[in-house]
Motif scaffolding. Structure first.
Motif, PDB file in Angstrom:
ATOM      1  N   GLN A   1      48.565  43.363  36.381  1.00  0.00           N
ATOM      2  CA  GLN A   1      48.131  44.626  37.332  1.00  0.00           C
ATOM      3  C   GLN A   1      48.820  46.057  36.850  1.00  0.00           C
ATOM      4  O   GLN A   1      47.967  47.069  36.492  1.00  0.00           O
TER       5      GLN A   1
ATOM      6  N   ALA B   1      53.985  45.469  47.072  1.00  0.00           N
ATOM      7  CA  ALA B   1      53.445  44.816  45.812  1.00  0.00           C
ATOM      8  C   ALA B   1      54.275  43.523  45.390  1.00  0.00           C
ATOM      9  O   ALA B   1      53.765  42.564  45.597  1.00  0.00           O
TER      10      ALA B   1
ATOM     11  N   GLU C   1      45.973  39.381  49.648  1.00  0.00           N
ATOM     12  CA  GLU C   1      46.015  40.907  49.385  1.00  0.00           C
ATOM     13  C   GLU C   1      46.537  40.826  47.746  1.00  0.00           C
ATOM     14  O   GLU C   1      46.376  41.877  47.211  1.00  0.00           O
ATOM     15  N   SER C   2      47.332  39.872  47.520  1.00  0.00           N
ATOM     16  CA  SER C   2      48.027  39.945  46.183  1.00  0.00           C
ATOM     17  C   SER C   2      46.839  39.823  44.982  1.00  0.00           C
ATOM     18  O   SER C   2      46.567  40.652  44.099  1.00  0.00           O
TER      19      SER C   2
ATOM     20  N   LEU D   1      41.003  44.814  42.163  1.00  0.00           N
ATOM     21  CA  LEU D   1      40.423  45.917  42.457  1.00  0.00           C
ATOM     22  C   LEU D   1      40.853  46.781  41.349  1.00  0.00           C
ATOM     23  O   LEU D   1      40.113  47.840  40.814  1.00  0.00           O
TER      24      LEU D   1
ATOM     25  N   GLN E   1      53.891  41.164  48.745  1.00  0.00           N
ATOM     26  CA  GLN E   1      52.775  40.429  48.457  1.00  0.00           C
ATOM     27  C   GLN E   1      52.804  39.160  47.420  1.00  0.00           C
ATOM     28  O   GLN E   1      52.195  38.170  47.781  1.00  0.00           O
TER      29      GLN E   1
ATOM     30  N   ASN F   1      43.662  40.146  45.660  1.00  0.00           N
ATOM     31  CA  ASN F   1      42.675  41.217  45.814  1.00  0.00           C
ATOM     32  C   ASN F   1      42.893  42.509  45.187  1.00  0.00           C
ATOM     33  O   ASN F   1      42.188  43.177  44.574  1.00  0.00           O
ATOM     34  N   SER F   2      44.553  43.094  45.323  1.00  0.00           N
ATOM     35  CA  SER F   2      44.804  44.004  44.329  1.00  0.00           C
ATOM     36  C   SER F   2      44.652  44.109  43.151  1.00  0.00           C
ATOM     37  O   SER F   2      44.091  45.243  42.335  1.00  0.00           O
TER      38      SER F   2
ATOM     39  N   LEU G   1      53.949  51.365  40.532  1.00  0.00           N
ATOM     40  CA  LEU G   1      53.391  50.047  41.009  1.00  0.00           C
ATOM     41  C   LEU G   1      54.387  48.763  40.771  1.00  0.00           C
ATOM     42  O   LEU G   1      54.465  48.072  41.660  1.00  0.00           O
TER      43      LEU G   1
END
Length: 268
Positions: A27, A58, A68-69, A75, A61, A71-72, A52
């Motif tokens: 990410q 972050a 959420e981990s 995204l 998670q 999913n981010s 980030l």
């Protein structure tokens, strides 16, 4: 989770956390290149990646078993691919990949589907031809089709992504206000109220329908309570300092996540 468990063994949560940490690292790299594409300045891209990498939520998670981990990660990957469509010569391939990742994000968090009109606007405003958006939609639909067919086999009825009546009912029922007040007091709460448990005994599709009906009945009959809940949620989401058990915890939050608040107001 299923993929990790299939490789590393059932209930291997350490492997899940390791994979989430690796995705978190990817990410950071994706955000660096995304920021570089948007702002054309390496310094801004480095700052975005650094923020980030050090963002406490972050890190938290990645250490927990939360959607959420993943999913981010999806995204950031999605927006990276969408922006890549603008500059890369292989626009058809990148449009298709964007559609695939879009569906994965929707399957992870179904609310993400609401951004679809904005994606169309993005393609349009940046001068991309309609056929690229058509490829995007076709790839997204093709990726979603197996899950929708799976739902039809289970429920014997068309269900695009998932049943969401439970979430709507949890957020809008006669006990919601008191439950949310208790959460602000850091008390233990149980969202599965007796009424919710009673509805859950019905077949899934019927239960989903009843959940929705009861939620809408509550909202129509109690507009004042609904407005109160909306106000509470708005304040909770935008409050500058979190509700904590002690001043030490609040100070720790302000010295970590709180450092990002001024940047948010500046649009960074």
């Amino acid at each position: 989770l299923a993929s990790v468990f299939a490789v590393a063994g059932n209930d291997n949560l350490t492997a899940v956390r390791l994979v989430q940490s690796l995705l978190g690292g990817v990410q950071v790299l994706l955000l660096f290149y995304l920021a570089l594409k948007i702002f054309k300045k390496e310094a801004i891209a480095c700052l975005a990646a650094l923020f980030l990498a050090l963002y406490p939520y972050a890190i938290f998670q990645a250490s927990e078993i939360l959607s959420e981990s993943f999913n981010s990660f999806l995204l950031i990957l999605f927006f990276f691919l969408v922006y890549a469509v603008l500059e890369h010569p292989r626009k058809f391939i990148l449009s298709a990949l964007s559609g695939l990742v879009f569906t994965l994000a929707v399957l992870t968090k179904s609310t993400f589907v609401v951004v679809l009109p904005f994606i169309f606007a993005f393609f349009r405003l940046n001068g991309l031809k309609h056929r690229f958006f058509a490829v995007f939609c076709a790839a997204a639909a093709a990726a979603l089709l197996p899950w929708t067919v799976h739902n039809y086999k289970i429920y014997d009825k068309f269900v695009l992504v998932s049943l969401s009546g439970t979430a709507l009912f949890h957020a809008n029922n006669p006990e919601t206000l008191e439950i949310e007040k208790k959460t602000r007091e850091l008390k233990e709460v149980n969202w599965n109220t007796p009424e919710c448990q009673e509805i859950a005994k019905l077949p899934p599709l019927e239960a989903d329908k009843v959940y929705r009906q009861r939620a809408w009945q509550f909202m129509r009959a109690n507009p004042g309570t609904v407005l109160t809940l909306m106000k509470m949620r708005f304040v909770q989401f935008w409050r500058l300092s979190p509700i904590t058990h002690s001043r030490v915890q609040k100070l720790a939050a302000l010295l970590t996540s709180g450092l990002y608040i001024p940047l948010a107001f500046l649009g960074l």
